[in-house]
Enzyme design. Structure first.
Site, mmCIF file in Angstrom:
data_model
loop_
_atom_site.group_PDB
_atom_site.id
_atom_site.type_symbol
_atom_site.label_atom_id
_atom_site.label_comp_id
_atom_site.label_asym_id
_atom_site.label_seq_id
_atom_site.Cartn_x
_atom_site.Cartn_y
_atom_site.Cartn_z
ATOM 1 N N MET A 38 12.908 24.820 1.647
ATOM 2 C CA MET A 38 11.899 24.128 0.836
ATOM 3 C C MET A 38 12.524 23.237 -0.233
ATOM 4 O O MET A 38 12.099 22.108 -0.448
ATOM 5 C CB MET A 38 10.963 25.150 0.180
ATOM 6 C CG MET A 38 9.764 24.509 -0.504
ATOM 7 S SD MET A 38 8.655 25.707 -1.255
ATOM 8 C CE MET A 38 7.909 26.479 0.163
ATOM 9 N N LYS A 72 0.854 -1.199 0.000
ATOM 10 C CA LYS A 72 0.000 0.000 0.000
ATOM 11 C C LYS A 72 0.890 1.249 0.000
ATOM 12 O O LYS A 72 2.100 1.154 0.251
ATOM 13 C CB LYS A 72 -0.894 -0.026 1.244
ATOM 14 C CG LYS A 72 -0.133 0.062 2.558
ATOM 15 C CD LYS A 72 -0.996 -0.337 3.744
ATOM 16 C CE LYS A 72 -0.209 -0.206 5.032
ATOM 17 N NZ LYS A 72 -0.880 -0.877 6.174
ATOM 18 N N ARG A 94 -9.728 0.022 14.890
ATOM 19 C CA ARG A 94 -9.843 0.684 13.594
ATOM 20 C C ARG A 94 -10.951 -0.069 12.857
ATOM 21 O O ARG A 94 -12.035 -0.214 13.394
ATOM 22 C CB ARG A 94 -8.477 0.646 12.884
ATOM 23 C CG ARG A 94 -8.319 1.652 11.783
ATOM 24 C CD ARG A 94 -6.874 1.753 11.288
ATOM 25 N NE ARG A 94 -6.346 0.521 10.723
ATOM 26 C CZ ARG A 94 -5.139 0.401 10.170
ATOM 27 N NH1 ARG A 94 -4.319 1.446 10.110
ATOM 28 N NH2 ARG A 94 -4.719 -0.742 9.677
ATOM 29 N N TYR A 125 18.067 29.927 6.769
ATOM 30 C CA TYR A 125 17.074 30.705 7.517
ATOM 31 C C TYR A 125 17.362 30.698 9.009
ATOM 32 O O TYR A 125 17.734 29.668 9.570
ATOM 33 C CB TYR A 125 15.677 30.123 7.292
ATOM 34 C CG TYR A 125 15.170 30.291 5.885
ATOM 35 C CD1 TYR A 125 15.027 31.554 5.326
ATOM 36 C CD2 TYR A 125 14.824 29.178 5.135
ATOM 37 C CE1 TYR A 125 14.538 31.701 4.028
ATOM 38 C CE2 TYR A 125 14.342 29.319 3.843
ATOM 39 C CZ TYR A 125 14.200 30.580 3.295
ATOM 40 O OH TYR A 125 13.723 30.716 2.021
HETATM 41 C C1 LIG Z 1 -0.098 -1.840 6.817
HETATM 42 C C2 LIG Z 1 -0.680 -3.107 7.292
HETATM 43 C C3 LIG Z 1 0.117 -4.248 7.463
HETATM 44 C C4 LIG Z 1 1.625 -4.228 7.350
HETATM 45 O O1 LIG Z 1 2.157 -3.714 8.547
HETATM 46 P P1 LIG Z 1 3.762 -3.633 8.763
HETATM 47 O O2 LIG Z 1 3.905 -3.198 10.170
HETATM 48 O O3 LIG Z 1 4.248 -2.612 7.797
HETATM 49 O O4 LIG Z 1 4.292 -4.977 8.491
HETATM 50 C C5 LIG Z 1 -0.516 -5.441 7.764
HETATM 51 N N1 LIG Z 1 -1.852 -5.504 7.923
HETATM 52 C C6 LIG Z 1 -2.656 -4.422 7.785
HETATM 53 C C7 LIG Z 1 -4.115 -4.555 7.961
HETATM 54 C C8 LIG Z 1 -2.090 -3.185 7.472
HETATM 55 O O5 LIG Z 1 -2.878 -2.110 7.354
#
Ligand SMILES: *Cc1c(COP(=O)(O)O)cnc(C)c1O
Length: 356
Positions: A301, A40, A130, A253
């Site tokens: 920046m 992701k 969550r 800066y």
């Molecule tokens: C992002 C995520 C993972 C991976 O987690 P890591 O700590 O990066 O290994 C696994 N399961 C879910 C549901 C996630 O959102």
């Protein structure tokens, strides 16, 4: 592409390092345990398509955050199963069967929402707080799965809040609830729970499948990190200008830094607009031709300044701004009190990624 395709910095991803990390992570899995590469957020900023290609032979499946990311992978020719962690919504439900994506059902309404023939995993919230269905509803959910024939359950999952904190109270509580999940669903559907920290530190949570994110990219999230994982990402820029200053002259800066002696400094065209975090001002070194030099003064920046002392480099000389043994994303994160996940995802998409 821009009319003048020239970049002030770029990111190199090592396919070999990713593969080495993946092999290390698979070493402590029981045979038959499946694995999922979590790619992701454009593979935590590493480039999802290239990462999928580099480790595709080592993982059974992939996971992404949303349908847009998943469709991009399909269009790039990725054929392994792809799980979409995010919630299905009316605007995206047709994409699942169309692109052969697996959905996550995290509330009752999703059973009705998903289109005929969609494959899905059910997420149980065992304490992450969550997404997911609460454990009070396990038996009802099991009956629901069995009664909806038009969509196909391919797994039951949960996610840990504190797998990176050893066997803390929170982790124990989630393991206790996970045992209930196993009782209700074990043997019926593949179960998965472990993220990188779970995979490395909690073999009792491996179940049927593990999900590897941050560790695949080379950052060990456990309290006692091993030295077997290596950061796959190197961020490279170059010397835009090399200048001489006198002892006591200030840079950048706020004039927060003064030269300790007469000498040279380099202006490097990477700044907080690229993701070089301003909070790192004066905190991290860069590497030029195998030597380490301190970044000094405020991060601006589009530029940082680097103190060279008596050394001098031509404009165009390569600069490693992140990814070496003294300035990788894990050290950046420590320096500003965050986690390597945020550092890697925070590098702007305008910085091109190349697999090497
Ligand atoms: C992002 C995520 C993972 C991976 O987690 P890591 O700590 O990066 O290994 C696994 N399961 C879910 C549901 C996630 O959102």
């Amino acid at each position: 592409m821009a009319d003048y395709p020239f970049y002030h910095s770029h990111i190199e991803i090592s396919g070999e390092v990713l593969q080495g990390n993946a092999r290390y992570l698979h070493r402590n899995l029981k045979s038959g345990t499946q694995s999922m590469a979590v790619i992701k957020a454009d593979a935590y900023g590493h480039g999802a398509v290239d990462v999928a290609r580099a480790v595709g032979d080592l993982y059974d499946r992939f996971a992404v955050a949303n349908v847009t990311e998943a469709v991009a992978l399909r269009k790039a020719g990725v054929t392994k199963p792809i799980l979409v962690f995010g919630v299905p919504v009316p605007q995206t439900v047709r994409a699942y069967p169309e692109y052969d994506l697996e959905a996550v059902v995290s509330e009752d309404g999703h059973f009705d929402l998903l289109e005929q023939g969609t494959a899905y995993h059910v997420e149980i919230d065992t304490g992450m707080g969550r997404l997911g269905i609460l454990p009070d509803d396990l038996d009802r959910v099991r009956r629901r799965i069995e009664s909806v024939g038009r969509i196909a359950c391919k797994g039951v999952m949960t996610h840990f809040a504190s797998a990176d904190e050893g066997d803390c109270a929170k982790m124990q509580e989630q393991k206790r609830l996970l045992a209930q999940v196993r009782e209700v669903f074990g043997g019926r559907y593949p179960l998965h729970a472990a993220n990188s920290a779970g995979s490395l530190d909690h073999p009792d949570t491996h179940l049927d499948m593990v999900r590897h994110g941050i560790a695949l990219y080379g950052y060990d999230p456990t309290p006692e990190p091993s030295d077997q994982l290596r950061p796959a990402m190197k961020w490279r820029s170059w010397v835009a200008q090399c200048k001489y200053i006198h002892k006591g002259d200030s840079l950048s800066y706020g004039a927060t830094w003064q030269a300790p002696e007469d000498g040279y400094y380099a202006v490097v065209p990477t700044g907080y607009a690229d993701g070089y975090r301003r909070g790192l001002s004066g905190r991290m070194p860069v590497r030029i031709e195998q030597r380490w030099y301190p970044q000094v003064g405020r991060v601006t920046m589009d530029y940082i300044m680097v103190w060279l002392g008596g050394d001098r480099y031509d404009a165009g000389t390569a600069v490693l701004v992140m990814g070496g043994e003294r300035n990788h994303a894990g050290l950046w994160a420590q320096a500003i009190g965050t986690i390597p996940y945020e550092i890697c995802c925070g590098i702007h998409t305008k910085v091109p990624r190349r697999m090497v």
